[in-house]
Design a protein around this motif. Structure first.
Motif, PDB file in Angstrom:
ATOM      1  N   ASN A   2       1.130  -1.484   0.142  1.00 51.63           N
ATOM      2  CA  ASN A   2      -0.292   0.083   0.425  1.00 51.63           C
ATOM      3  C   ASN A   2       0.797   1.457  -0.137  1.00 51.63           C
ATOM      4  N   ASP A   3       1.681   1.280   0.599  1.00 51.72           N
ATOM      5  CA  ASP A   3       2.599   2.439   0.792  1.00 51.72           C
ATOM      6  C   ASP A   3       3.393   2.452  -0.621  1.00 51.72           C
ATOM      7  N   VAL A   5       2.026   2.420  -3.804  1.00 55.07           N
ATOM      8  CA  VAL A   5       0.590   2.531  -4.802  1.00 55.07           C
ATOM      9  C   VAL A   5       0.504   3.716  -3.639  1.00 55.07           C
ATOM     10  N   SER A   6       0.562   4.179  -2.467  1.00 57.73           N
ATOM     11  CA  SER A   6       0.628   5.611  -2.759  1.00 57.73           C
ATOM     12  C   SER A   6       1.307   6.843  -2.875  1.00 57.73           C
ATOM     13  N   ILE A   7       3.049   5.667  -2.665  1.00 61.87           N
ATOM     14  CA  ILE A   7       4.231   6.879  -3.019  1.00 61.87           C
ATOM     15  C   ILE A   7       3.663   6.973  -5.229  1.00 61.87           C
ATOM     16  N   LYS A   9       0.676   7.125  -6.571  1.00 64.08           N
ATOM     17  CA  LYS A   9      -0.247   8.028  -6.696  1.00 64.08           C
ATOM     18  C   LYS A   9      -0.175   9.349  -6.438  1.00 64.08           C
ATOM     19  N   THR A  10       1.071   9.785  -5.435  1.00 66.85           N
ATOM     20  CA  THR A  10       1.344  11.514  -5.217  1.00 66.85           C
ATOM     21  C   THR A  10       2.476  11.612  -6.163  1.00 66.85           C
ATOM     22  N   ARG A  12       2.554  10.832  -9.654  1.00 65.79           N
ATOM     23  CA  ARG A  12       1.788  10.682 -10.663  1.00 65.79           C
ATOM     24  C   ARG A  12       0.754  12.564 -10.391  1.00 65.79           C
TER      25      ARG A  12
END
Length: 60
Positions: A2-3, A5-7, A9-10, A12
């Motif tokens: 999840n980390d 994916v979060s990185i 998304k940030t 992008r």
């Protein structure tokens, strides 16, 4: 996981957001214009002073 994916998304979001880049570009343009004005205005002032001195002399 999840980390990561979060990185991603940030990252992008930062790539799509051009507001910061645009503000930086405007800041650089303003700085360049300021430097040019600081360099040019003293020369223009001397020329204007000479012109108005000549006009004053011709009127008196």
């Amino acid at each position: 996981m999840n980390d990561v994916v979060s990185i991603l998304k940030t990252a992008r979001g930062l790539v799509k957001d051009r507001k910061g880049v645009t503000a930086l570009e405007y800041g650089l343009i303003a700085a360049f214009i300021s430097v040019v004005l600081i360099a040019v205005v003293p020369g223009m002032a001397a020329g204007l002073r000479t012109t108005f001195t000549r006009i004053t002399a011709s009127l008196t």
